[in-house]
Enzyme design. Structure first.
Site, PDB file in Angstrom:
ATOM      1  N   GLU A 184     -20.733  17.498 -28.320  1.00 27.68           N
ATOM      2  CA  GLU A 184     -21.427  16.792 -29.392  1.00 27.68           C
ATOM      3  C   GLU A 184     -20.552  16.763 -30.647  1.00 27.68           C
ATOM      4  OE1 GLU A 184     -24.765  19.388 -29.574  1.00 27.68           O
ATOM      5  OE2 GLU A 184     -25.495  18.772 -27.610  1.00 27.68           O
ATOM      6  N   ASP A 214     -25.967  29.557 -29.385  1.00 31.80           N
ATOM      7  CA  ASP A 214     -27.414  29.746 -29.288  1.00 31.80           C
ATOM      8  C   ASP A 214     -28.041  28.759 -28.314  1.00 31.80           C
ATOM      9  OD1 ASP A 214     -27.997  31.327 -32.204  1.00 31.80           O
ATOM     10  OD2 ASP A 214     -26.224  30.063 -32.058  1.00 31.80           O
ATOM     11  N   HIS A 244     -28.672  29.913 -35.224  1.00 27.67           N
ATOM     12  CA  HIS A 244     -27.272  29.549 -35.047  1.00 27.67           C
ATOM     13  C   HIS A 244     -26.360  30.762 -35.217  1.00 27.67           C
ATOM     14  CE1 HIS A 244     -28.978  25.583 -35.635  1.00 27.67           C
ATOM     15  NE2 HIS A 244     -27.842  25.044 -35.239  1.00 27.67           N
TER      16      HIS A 244
END
Length: 188
Positions: free
Chosen positions: A26, A82, A126
């Site tokens: 991503e 995560d 995160h």
């Protein structure tokens, strides 16, 4: 050299040397180069082999597994460690077992890179270190370089000659740090 630079140079070298390597993840396209800039410059040099993906960690892990089964060498970036739990089914019940399920006639040369750890202000969702959740998964290797190892060399070794899935854990706090030459460790 900094930890992040070592990883970036290794990715550039790997892709230059082997046309079967794809990098997926991503927001990895230039100018962004991923959340931590590890893939910076790759999409400019290798536009057909750096693939930005939708936000669906399970789907991109499954897609990367399929690429590996077809003989490619995908390096998948999961933006934050995560979110590795969203890939758990693909990792635990899929890629790590396929060689046993299919009579060891296939290989899965797949590296999943992901940053873990806290202390950078990213908040509770995160900042976790979840690699221990995968320690007991047969067929999966976990690699986690520190500043006392050359992360780029470990990444190259994880890709070259690899025929089974590797979870490559990068600590977020190490990205800006200089690598420490083990020969000079007594200086500290």
């Amino acid at each position: 050299m900094r930890y992040v630079e070592s990883l970036n140079q290794a990715l550039h070298q790997l892709m230059k040397d082997d046309d079967s390597i794809f990098v997926l993840g991503e927001d990895i396209l230039d100018p962004y180069g991923g959340a931590f800039k590890v893939t910076k410059g790759l999409s400019t040099v290798f536009p057909d082999r750096v693939l930005t993906t939708p936000i669906s960690e399970a789907a991109i892990t499954g897609f990367s597994t399929g690429l590996a089964i077809r003989g490619y060498k995908p390096i998948l970036e999961i933006m934050f460690g995560d979110f590795i739990t969203l890939c758990a089914d693909q990792i635990i019940n899929g890629m790590s077992k396929f060689s046993w399920m299919y009579g060891e006639d296939i290989s899965i040369p797949l590296v999943i890179r992901t940053p873990m750890g806290g202390r950078r202000g990213y908040g509770a969702t995160h900042s976790q270190s979840l690699e221990s959740l995968f320690l007991s998964v047969s067929g999966l290797t976990i690699v986690s370089p520190s500043i006392y190892h050359n992360p780029g060399e470990l990444l190259k070794n994880s890709v070259i000659g690899n025929d089974s899935p590797i979870l490559f854990i990068e600590n977020k706090t190490d990205y800006p740090r200089l690598l420490i030459d083990k020969r000079n460790i007594n200086e500290f």
